[in-house]
Design a protein around this motif. Structure first.
Motif, PDB file in Angstrom:
ATOM      1  N   VAL A 144       0.846  -1.207   0.000  1.00 19.20           N
ATOM      2  CA  VAL A 144       0.000   0.000   0.000  1.00 19.20           C
ATOM      3  C   VAL A 144       0.875   1.248   0.000  1.00 19.20           C
ATOM      4  CG1 VAL A 144      -1.659   1.345   1.330  1.00 19.20           C
ATOM      5  CG2 VAL A 144      -1.981  -1.118   1.082  1.00 19.20           C
ATOM      6  N   GLU A 170       2.232   1.723  -3.445  1.00 14.67           N
ATOM      7  CA  GLU A 170       1.206   2.170  -4.381  1.00 14.67           C
ATOM      8  C   GLU A 170       0.925   3.665  -4.224  1.00 14.67           C
ATOM      9  OE1 GLU A 170      -1.260  -2.096  -4.636  1.00 14.67           O
ATOM     10  OE2 GLU A 170      -2.063  -0.397  -3.516  1.00 14.67           O
ATOM     11  N   VAL A 171       0.827   4.126  -2.985  1.00 15.02           N
ATOM     12  CA  VAL A 171       0.555   5.545  -2.738  1.00 15.02           C
ATOM     13  C   VAL A 171       1.750   6.395  -3.159  1.00 15.02           C
ATOM     14  CG1 VAL A 171       0.082   7.286  -0.971  1.00 15.02           C
ATOM     15  CG2 VAL A 171      -1.087   5.074  -0.877  1.00 15.02           C
ATOM     16  N   GLN A 221      -3.731  10.254   1.804  1.00 15.76           N
ATOM     17  CA  GLN A 221      -4.001   9.008   1.089  1.00 15.76           C
ATOM     18  C   GLN A 221      -3.462   7.803   1.847  1.00 15.76           C
ATOM     19  OE1 GLN A 221      -5.908   8.679  -1.388  1.00 15.76           O
ATOM     20  NE2 GLN A 221      -5.321   6.991  -2.719  1.00 15.76           N
ATOM     21  N   LEU A 222      -2.281   7.948   2.428  1.00 13.87           N
ATOM     22  CA  LEU A 222      -1.705   6.866   3.222  1.00 13.87           C
ATOM     23  C   LEU A 222      -2.611   6.517   4.400  1.00 13.87           C
ATOM     24  CD1 LEU A 222       2.103   7.783   3.371  1.00 13.87           C
ATOM     25  CD2 LEU A 222       1.132   5.701   2.388  1.00 13.87           C
ATOM     26  N   GLU A 263      -5.873   7.139   4.852  1.00 14.17           N
ATOM     27  CA  GLU A 263      -7.158   6.574   4.447  1.00 14.17           C
ATOM     28  C   GLU A 263      -7.011   5.155   3.913  1.00 14.17           C
ATOM     29  OE1 GLU A 263      -9.323   9.263   1.965  1.00 14.17           O
ATOM     30  OE2 GLU A 263      -9.295  10.888   3.447  1.00 14.17           O
ATOM     31  N   ARG A 264      -5.949   4.914   3.146  1.00 13.06           N
ATOM     32  CA  ARG A 264      -5.738   3.560   2.613  1.00 13.06           C
ATOM     33  C   ARG A 264      -5.447   2.561   3.730  1.00 13.06           C
ATOM     34  NH1 ARG A 264      -3.921   2.557  -2.605  1.00 13.06           N
ATOM     35  NH2 ARG A 264      -3.882   0.393  -1.864  1.00 13.06           N
ATOM     36  N   PHE A 265      -4.680   2.990   4.729  1.00 12.57           N
ATOM     37  CA  PHE A 265      -4.343   2.076   5.820  1.00 12.57           C
ATOM     38  C   PHE A 265      -5.564   1.744   6.668  1.00 12.57           C
ATOM     39  CE2 PHE A 265      -0.116   1.865   4.700  1.00 12.57           C
ATOM     40  CZ  PHE A 265       0.662   1.198   5.636  1.00 12.57           C
ATOM     41  N   GLU A 273      -8.654   1.697   5.770  1.00 13.67           N
ATOM     42  CA  GLU A 273      -9.516   0.794   5.007  1.00 13.67           C
ATOM     43  C   GLU A 273      -8.873  -0.590   4.840  1.00 13.67           C
ATOM     44  OE1 GLU A 273     -11.354   2.409   1.521  1.00 13.67           O
ATOM     45  OE2 GLU A 273     -11.422   4.436   2.364  1.00 13.67           O
ATOM     46  N   GLU A 274      -7.560  -0.630   4.745  1.00 17.95           N
ATOM     47  CA  GLU A 274      -6.863  -1.921   4.658  1.00 17.95           C
ATOM     48  C   GLU A 274      -7.055  -2.710   5.946  1.00 17.95           C
ATOM     49  OE1 GLU A 274      -4.816  -4.861   2.738  1.00 17.95           O
ATOM     50  OE2 GLU A 274      -5.340  -2.920   1.872  1.00 17.95           O
ATOM     51  N   ALA A 278     -12.067   6.754   8.020  1.00 16.69           N
ATOM     52  CA  ALA A 278     -10.757   7.011   7.422  1.00 16.69           C
ATOM     53  C   ALA A 278     -10.495   8.501   7.194  1.00 16.69           C
ATOM     54  CB  ALA A 278     -10.604   6.221   6.120  1.00 16.69           C
TER      55      ALA A 278
END
Length: 222
Positions: A73, A76-77, A90-91, A93-95, A97-98, A182
């Motif tokens: 992740v 990707e970000v 972005q990091l 929010e992605r984490f 949700e991950e 997130a």
């Protein structure tokens, strides 16, 4: 000639890891036996050993797989080449949700790393440190002056304190989802309490109440 793997081997193995992660997360790694894992997977204990060597291998693969996904992740970000604050948001929010999609594996990673064999523990913690370093660098890029004050890494650790332990109170069937929380976490970290927006959070469901009784006015009879 070595016997090849049966069709569906990889799928079955992934299912075993997922079931084991759920058991470790709900009743603890020490409190879970291979008999229980086999029963949860619907296979015999001898069949279970066809997929994994022992319980320690199960733990190592669950932790390694999860932390490797987190590193992916980050990669990707980073590849998006966003502006510093957008990258950090972005990091975050992605984490969050991950973690929602891997809550059992995440709980295992946060609580059971101490039970890993030394070599496996070193490998998992090495990847974890790279993930933390990536967040610390993202914080530094958003606020370069924090580097001189040696605050970018402590702030990254405080951020992980918010994200990592959400599983202890944010339930999958609760009023709020990880997807809704997130951006709230990102707002709170980047701007403080005053920056938290209410729009990403769904309003609580309206409670059903009894029909209101007629209010007596001056001309009503008691």
């Amino acid at each position: 000639m070595a016997r090849g793997r049966a069709p569906g081997y990889d799928t079955q193995r992934e299912d075993i890891l997922a079931r084991a992660a759920e058991l470790f997360a709900t009743q603890g790694y020490p409190g879970t036996s291979m008999n229980e894992v086999a029963k949860a997977c619907g296979v015999s204990k001898p069949a279970l050993y066809h997929y994994v060597r022992d319980k320690s291998q199960l733990l190592a693969e669950i932790a390694t797989s999860h932390v490797t996904r987190l590193q992916t992740v980050v990669n990707e970000v980073t590849a998006l080449q966003l502006k510093p604050e957008a990258c950090l948001r972005q990091l975050i929010e992605r984490f969050v949700e991950e973690y929602a999609g891997a809550r059992h594996a995440h709980r295992v990673l946060t609580e059971d790393v101490k039970f890993l064999d030394p070599q496996d523990q070193t490998r998992v913690l090495s990847v974890q440190r790279k993930v933390v370093t990536a967040f610390a660098q993202a914080v530094a890029q958003a606020r370069p002056e924090l580097v001189e004050a040696s605050l970018n890494k402590p702030l990254a650790m405080l951020l992980f304190g918010m994200m990592n332990w959400m599983f202890t109170w944010l339930q999958p069937a609760g009023k709020l989802s990880h997807a809704e929380m997130a951006p709230v976490v990102a707002d709170l970290f980047l701007g403080g309490l005053g920056a938290v927006r209410l729009d990403p959070v769904s309003p609580p469901p309206t409670r059903r109440t009894r029909p209101a009784t007629k209010t007596l006015s001056t001309g009503d009879k008691k």
